[in-house]
Design a protein around this motif. Structure first.
Motif, PDB file in Angstrom:
ATOM      1  N   THR A 185      10.606 -20.411 -31.331  1.00  0.00           N
ATOM      2  CA  THR A 185      11.311 -21.311 -32.260  1.00  0.00           C
ATOM      3  C   THR A 185      11.829 -22.655 -31.952  1.00  0.00           C
ATOM      4  OG1 THR A 185      12.541 -18.992 -32.691  1.00  0.00           O
ATOM      5  CG2 THR A 185      13.622 -21.030 -33.742  1.00  0.00           C
ATOM      6  N   PHE A 186      12.152 -22.863 -30.634  1.00  0.00           N
ATOM      7  CA  PHE A 186      12.228 -24.465 -30.325  1.00  0.00           C
ATOM      8  C   PHE A 186      11.298 -25.177 -30.423  1.00  0.00           C
ATOM      9  CE2 PHE A 186      14.228 -27.090 -26.723  1.00  0.00           C
ATOM     10  CZ  PHE A 186      15.183 -27.696 -27.410  1.00  0.00           C
ATOM     11  N   ALA A 187      10.048 -24.716 -30.024  1.00  0.00           N
ATOM     12  CA  ALA A 187       8.929 -25.147 -29.860  1.00  0.00           C
ATOM     13  C   ALA A 187       8.513 -25.718 -31.276  1.00  0.00           C
ATOM     14  CB  ALA A 187       7.642 -24.655 -29.159  1.00  0.00           C
ATOM     15  N   LYS A 188       8.678 -24.777 -32.216  1.00  0.00           N
ATOM     16  CA  LYS A 188       8.119 -24.907 -33.707  1.00  0.00           C
ATOM     17  C   LYS A 188       9.072 -26.193 -34.207  1.00  0.00           C
ATOM     18  CE  LYS A 188       7.529 -22.614 -38.129  1.00  0.00           C
ATOM     19  NZ  LYS A 188       7.461 -21.462 -38.943  1.00  0.00           N
ATOM     20  N   VAL A 189      10.271 -26.041 -34.143  1.00  0.00           N
ATOM     21  CA  VAL A 189      11.139 -26.993 -34.530  1.00  0.00           C
ATOM     22  C   VAL A 189      10.894 -28.530 -33.952  1.00  0.00           C
ATOM     23  CG1 VAL A 189      13.556 -28.033 -34.602  1.00  0.00           C
ATOM     24  CG2 VAL A 189      13.403 -25.481 -34.686  1.00  0.00           C
ATOM     25  N   LEU A 190      10.589 -28.543 -32.842  1.00  0.00           N
ATOM     26  CA  LEU A 190      10.503 -29.683 -32.236  1.00  0.00           C
ATOM     27  C   LEU A 190       8.820 -30.244 -32.135  1.00  0.00           C
ATOM     28  CD1 LEU A 190      12.676 -29.613 -29.297  1.00  0.00           C
ATOM     29  CD2 LEU A 190      13.079 -30.391 -31.392  1.00  0.00           C
ATOM     30  N   GLY A 191       8.162 -29.230 -32.589  1.00  0.00           N
ATOM     31  CA  GLY A 191       6.647 -29.526 -32.557  1.00  0.00           C
ATOM     32  C   GLY A 191       5.799 -30.016 -30.790  1.00  0.00           C
ATOM     33  N   ILE A 192       6.554 -29.037 -30.360  1.00  0.00           N
ATOM     34  CA  ILE A 192       6.034 -28.952 -28.947  1.00  0.00           C
ATOM     35  C   ILE A 192       4.931 -27.778 -28.824  1.00  0.00           C
ATOM     36  CG2 ILE A 192       6.581 -28.077 -26.611  1.00  0.00           C
ATOM     37  CD1 ILE A 192       9.443 -28.906 -27.135  1.00  0.00           C
ATOM     38  N   SER A 193       3.703 -28.121 -28.003  1.00  0.00           N
ATOM     39  CA  SER A 193       2.612 -27.366 -28.144  1.00  0.00           C
ATOM     40  C   SER A 193       2.924 -25.738 -27.625  1.00  0.00           C
ATOM     41  CB  SER A 193       1.366 -28.010 -27.113  1.00  0.00           C
ATOM     42  OG  SER A 193       1.834 -27.838 -25.993  1.00  0.00           O
ATOM     43  N   ASP A 194       1.929 -25.028 -27.949  1.00  0.00           N
ATOM     44  CA  ASP A 194       2.063 -23.659 -27.599  1.00  0.00           C
ATOM     45  C   ASP A 194       1.988 -23.411 -26.026  1.00  0.00           C
ATOM     46  OD1 ASP A 194       2.371 -22.910 -30.196  1.00  0.00           O
ATOM     47  OD2 ASP A 194       0.089 -22.099 -30.197  1.00  0.00           O
ATOM     48  N   GLU A 195       1.016 -24.429 -25.380  1.00  0.00           N
ATOM     49  CA  GLU A 195       1.105 -24.221 -23.849  1.00  0.00           C
ATOM     50  C   GLU A 195       2.415 -24.755 -23.187  1.00  0.00           C
ATOM     51  OE1 GLU A 195      -1.862 -26.515 -20.636  1.00  0.00           O
ATOM     52  OE2 GLU A 195      -1.885 -27.120 -22.854  1.00  0.00           O
ATOM     53  N   LEU A 196       3.010 -25.720 -23.687  1.00  0.00           N
ATOM     54  CA  LEU A 196       4.128 -26.140 -23.168  1.00  0.00           C
ATOM     55  C   LEU A 196       5.494 -25.401 -23.472  1.00  0.00           C
ATOM     56  CD1 LEU A 196       3.740 -29.975 -22.909  1.00  0.00           C
ATOM     57  CD2 LEU A 196       3.499 -28.292 -21.087  1.00  0.00           C
ATOM     58  N   ALA A 197       5.483 -24.721 -24.454  1.00  0.00           N
ATOM     59  CA  ALA A 197       6.574 -24.126 -25.072  1.00  0.00           C
ATOM     60  C   ALA A 197       7.650 -23.379 -24.347  1.00  0.00           C
ATOM     61  CB  ALA A 197       6.334 -23.285 -26.451  1.00  0.00           C
ATOM     62  N   VAL A 198       6.898 -22.414 -23.423  1.00  0.00           N
ATOM     63  CA  VAL A 198       7.761 -21.499 -22.530  1.00  0.00           C
ATOM     64  C   VAL A 198       8.162 -22.217 -21.339  1.00  0.00           C
ATOM     65  CG1 VAL A 198       7.586 -19.454 -21.200  1.00  0.00           C
ATOM     66  CG2 VAL A 198       6.722 -19.462 -23.360  1.00  0.00           C
ATOM     67  N   PRO A 199       7.244 -22.940 -20.730  1.00  0.00           N
ATOM     68  CA  PRO A 199       7.989 -23.761 -19.504  1.00  0.00           C
ATOM     69  C   PRO A 199       8.846 -24.802 -19.786  1.00  0.00           C
ATOM     70  CG  PRO A 199       5.515 -24.260 -20.004  1.00  0.00           C
ATOM     71  CD  PRO A 199       5.849 -23.248 -20.768  1.00  0.00           C
TER      72      PRO A 199
END
Length: 432
Positions: free
Chosen positions: A79-93
């Protein structure tokens, strides 16, 4: 090696000696004006809290409120990554490191505010608040609940509030000494500086305090807040901010851009006052050039759009703050101001993404430089310094871990420091 060449010269040694002697004053001036980066950790942000609001649990409270905002409006990495446009690769770390940072060290730099955030109060009320701030800051450094950097923003040196600002500074510094001494992370911020003479006056104040209390000369440094057009360009067309750095006599540690006061000063209407306005870009570019090589750091300002309310409103505020922070980082403004606990998740997300997405490429280029391996980029010593500085900043804020960087570069933290800043202390501790 092949045939050894015959080396011929024409000039006597006295020529070189004479040139060196003629340039000795220039060498001394360069060393005095441009000593280079101090080699200390630069916080990625400054949080300011009004003097009457600051409490013993303020830092922990900001961290808890930031975590609560994540729990409510972005409870998972996707959810956080989608809001900010962070890549899937970096989302969790990134998400995991943001949450860990908010638990471990939610605020890197805190300023107890006795200026705009505090307003006009009675002298007795401000006296009490300043004394209380000194006690609480001392206790925080004693019991380990402190931010790495803490201090106050006093009122400025303009005539109508000058005496009040001087008294508050005296009360706060005296209180710190009464409660055990000046902490290493002490920072003072002098706001609304218009003339270099105001910086000189503040230097005189600190010199007098150090003499009175038997402190080492130059022990107390301060930041200069750039909030007026006159602080950028003087009436004769020269860069005032450069004069201010000189007037500080080596005490200036930072130049902080004041988004809203500066914007208003140059006539920007309220709806367009933001850190990405062309007027802001111009001011910060002048600040950046004036400070380059002097050891004085430059900080961006803040946004007054708070990520509060409905989830939709929070997400809008987060997108804006994330974008402004990433924009600033790309322009080498590695510090900014945050106005609300809900700004912390996107401050750290932007910073962590910035350092993690370039980690492997920067490490590979530095490793190749060290090994003198030619690739598709021919890096020079200055670029190696920038690459190492990038990695060191990522380590300092917790965006990357020491083990990661060592594995990718083959370099220890001390070796990285040596590349980043030749005179940088090798005793700095990395944040894993």
């Amino acid at each position: 090696m092949g045939q050894q060449e015959k080396v011929a010269t024409s000039l006597a040694g006295a020529v070189s000696e004479g040139i060196s002697a003629s340039l000795a004053p220039v060498d001394a001036e360069l060393a005095r004006h441009y000593p280079g980066d101090p080699g200390t950790r630069q916080p990625i942000h400054t949080v300011y809290v009004p003097g009457d609001v600051f409490a013993a649990d303020t830092i922990r409270s900001w961290g808890d409120q930031a975590l609560a905002a994540l729990d409510e409006h972005a409870p998972d990495a996707a959810t956080f990554a989608k809001v900010l446009g962070i890549s899937d690769e970096l989302a969790v770390p990134v998400y995991d490191r943001v949450r860990a940072k908010l638990r471990r060290e939610p605020v890197e730099d805190l300023r107890v505010d006795f200026e705009d955030g505090f307003g006009v109060r009675s002298d007795e009320e401000e006296d009490q608040a300043a004394a209380r701030a000194a006690r609480l800051v001392s206790e925080a450094f004693s019991n380990g609940t402190n931010a790495p950097y803490m201090g106050i923003r006093m009122k400025c040196m303009e005539s109508n509030v000058r005496d009040r600002g001087i008294r508050t500074t005296d009360i706060f510094l005296s209180g710190l000494l009464e409660h055990g001494g000046l902490p290493e992370g002490l920072v003072l911020t002098l706001p609304k500086v218009t003339y270099a003479e105001q910086v000189s006056a503040f230097v005189k104040l600190l010199e007098a305090f150090e003499t009175t209390r038997g402190l080492r000369p130059g022990r107390i440094g301060f930041e200069i807040q750039i909030e007026t057009s006159q602080s950028i360009l003087a009436s004769d067309g020269t860069a005032t901010v450069a004069r201010m750095i000189e007037a500080s006599k080596g005490r200036a540690t930072g130049l902080h851009y004041g988004t809203f006061d500066y914007s208003a000063c140059v006539g920007v209407s309220a709806a367009y006052q933001a850190s990405d306005h062309p007027a802001a870009d111009h001011a910060k570019a002048i600040m950046q050039v004036a400070a380059a090589g002097t050891g004085v750091r430059v900080s961006d300002g803040s946004t007054n759009v708070l990520p509060i309310g409905t989830t939709e409103k929070v997400h809008e505020g987060w997108k804006l703050h994330y974008g402004l922070t990433r924009r600033a980082l790309a322009r080498a403004y590695y510090q900014g101001w945050d106005m609300h606990p809900a700004h912390l998740p996107t401050r750290y997300a932007a910073v962590f993404t910035f350092y993690r997405e370039g980690l492997e490429a920067a490490a590979a280029r530095l490793k190749a430089y060290v090994a003198k391996i030619e690739g598709d980029v021919m890096d020079e010593p200055a670029t190696a310094k920038a690459l190492a500085g990038y990695l060191v900043r990522g380590l300092d804020c917790g965006a990357v871990g020491a083990d990661e960087v060592t594995a990718l570069t083959g370099l220890t933290r001390a070796e990285l420091d040596a590349f980043a800043i030749p005179r940088r202390s090798a005793t700095l501790t990395a944040t894993a």
